[in-house]
Design a protein around this motif. Sequence first.
Motif, PDB file in Angstrom:
ATOM      1  N   GLU A 399      50.655  29.789  42.664  1.00  0.00           N
ATOM      2  CA  GLU A 399      50.918  28.384  43.006  1.00  0.00           C
ATOM      3  C   GLU A 399      50.459  27.422  41.924  1.00  0.00           C
ATOM      4  N   GLU A 400      49.483  27.837  41.103  1.00  0.00           N
ATOM      5  CA  GLU A 400      48.928  26.923  40.101  1.00  0.00           C
ATOM      6  C   GLU A 400      49.343  27.254  38.671  1.00  0.00           C
ATOM      7  N   ARG A 405      53.534  32.880  37.328  1.00  0.00           N
ATOM      8  CA  ARG A 405      54.897  32.907  37.878  1.00  0.00           C
ATOM      9  C   ARG A 405      55.864  33.570  36.908  1.00  0.00           C
ATOM     10  N   THR A 429      48.334  33.223  51.006  1.00  0.00           N
ATOM     11  CA  THR A 429      48.744  31.884  51.451  1.00  0.00           C
ATOM     12  C   THR A 429      50.252  31.839  51.675  1.00  0.00           C
ATOM     13  N   GLY A 431      52.146  29.503  50.603  1.00  0.00           N
ATOM     14  CA  GLY A 431      52.767  29.096  49.346  1.00  0.00           C
ATOM     15  C   GLY A 431      53.075  30.274  48.450  1.00  0.00           C
ATOM     16  N   GLN A 432      52.143  31.223  48.330  1.00  0.00           N
ATOM     17  CA  GLN A 432      52.382  32.437  47.539  1.00  0.00           C
ATOM     18  C   GLN A 432      53.561  33.219  48.106  1.00  0.00           C
ATOM     19  N   VAL A 435      56.931  31.501  47.210  1.00  0.00           N
ATOM     20  CA  VAL A 435      57.306  31.681  45.798  1.00  0.00           C
ATOM     21  C   VAL A 435      57.857  33.082  45.572  1.00  0.00           C
TER      22      VAL A 435
END
Length: 491
Positions: A399-400, A405, A429, A431-432, A435
């Motif tokens: 995410e960061e 990624r 999470t 979010g992970q 993605v």
Amino acid sequence: MDTWQFVSLGVAALLSWLYWLERKKRLEATSARDRALVELSVKHDLDTLTGALTLEAFEKVLDEATRRADRDGSSFAVLAVSLDNFALIEDGYGEDQSLEVLKLTAQRLDHCAGTSGKVCKGTAGQFFILVSGGATVGTDLADRIKVALAQPYELGDNRAHSTGSIGVAIYPEHGARAKILSNATLAMRSLKNSGGGDYCLYDPKMAVQARDEAVLVNELRLAVEANQFDLYFQPKIDAKSLQVTAAEALLRWHHPTRGFVSPVVFIPLAEKYGLMGPIGNWVIEEACRTLAVWLESGLRMRVAVNISGYQMRQDDLVEHIESVLQRYGVRPNNFTCEITETVAMEDTQATKLTFEKMRKAGFHVSIDDFGTGYSSLGSLRRLPAAELKIDRAFVTDLEESEEARSIAKSVIDMARALNLKVIAEGVETRGQCDVLVQMGCDELQGFLFSMPIRADELQQMAMNRHSEENAEFRDSLYATNFVTNLGSLKQ
């Protein structure tokens, strides 16, 4: 001069001449003996393979350096150097080329140490060096050696890679003469246990850690017989449907007085001290027994077991797994062998043979911790792998970090080119998860979906058709031919 006097003088001259000849012979014999002793001493002091000092000769050098340091108040540094993967080089390249590695290593160390340093060959890929000076001199030399040992070894048509673990101890700061060599070795071993490839100065705390490690290893030897191990299982989740498709078996050690001992602590010790054989066999046996219990209840789920580098080099690993699978009535394609990328890329004859046997046996092979090594499309194509697992380090930063990624996307694209599935571990999470799903990842594994749990808990979840997070279990996991399977177990 009468005749008698003349004869007497002649006899005296003859005796003198004979005495001179005998004395000459004795002197020549003594000189020859002294030369032979010197030559023998030189041969005895130098290792015949590398030309470095023997351990016995190095002890004499240490004695002399100690007397000099005590006399003038100076210091000297002792470095203990170990090739991190020399055992692997021996297994993979054979005796002749492993001896060539030792010769080349001695040359590199001699070049780094210069004319003032004394290099000694130890055992099992280990060397010692003495150089005058304090901590700065010792660590500067260690830094040069670290760089030198990281260079590849050219062995005819082969190329071997290694790194070095270097421990540095300073006399008299880090101990008396009797302890200085062992303290440098202790520093080296402490570093090697942490991954190697670097150098460190001796610290008195290392002795305490070494004693603790010795006690823990002894307790680890008894853990299998004492029934202190257990297997926990973490579900693998289909990225699109979020249904459970398989599970990974994770080893746990419940010590009677220490409580839970992390695998991060005891697995490296087991690998270091040759305990992965019995422990690995226990894991295979218990995983197959669990699969049989699940199958009897109507649950047909693939289980993944982590296979160590030590096990991959065992000649009879695949035959052993096959015999256990047959005994419990488990199909080979329901058994996944998870092998780290580093081990998979060893490219030794032993690992090549094991992979080939796995392919013929029909095992499901997964390359674990992918992204941390040096795999290529060509090397992966030669392996009988069905899936890749993205290392959790890249998942954590998804995410960061744009770099994380990019790596994850590259792994997924590489897998697509080879028609392999991709699993991401360490998903914690939403979010992970999002993605990874967008990137086209096939399966997910992590705390977001389930903690590792006991076999009976996972079985109960499956029978109830949901987990604590309400994740469904895929319909195909439930054996439609339950009666047939159960019958085969009883035969």
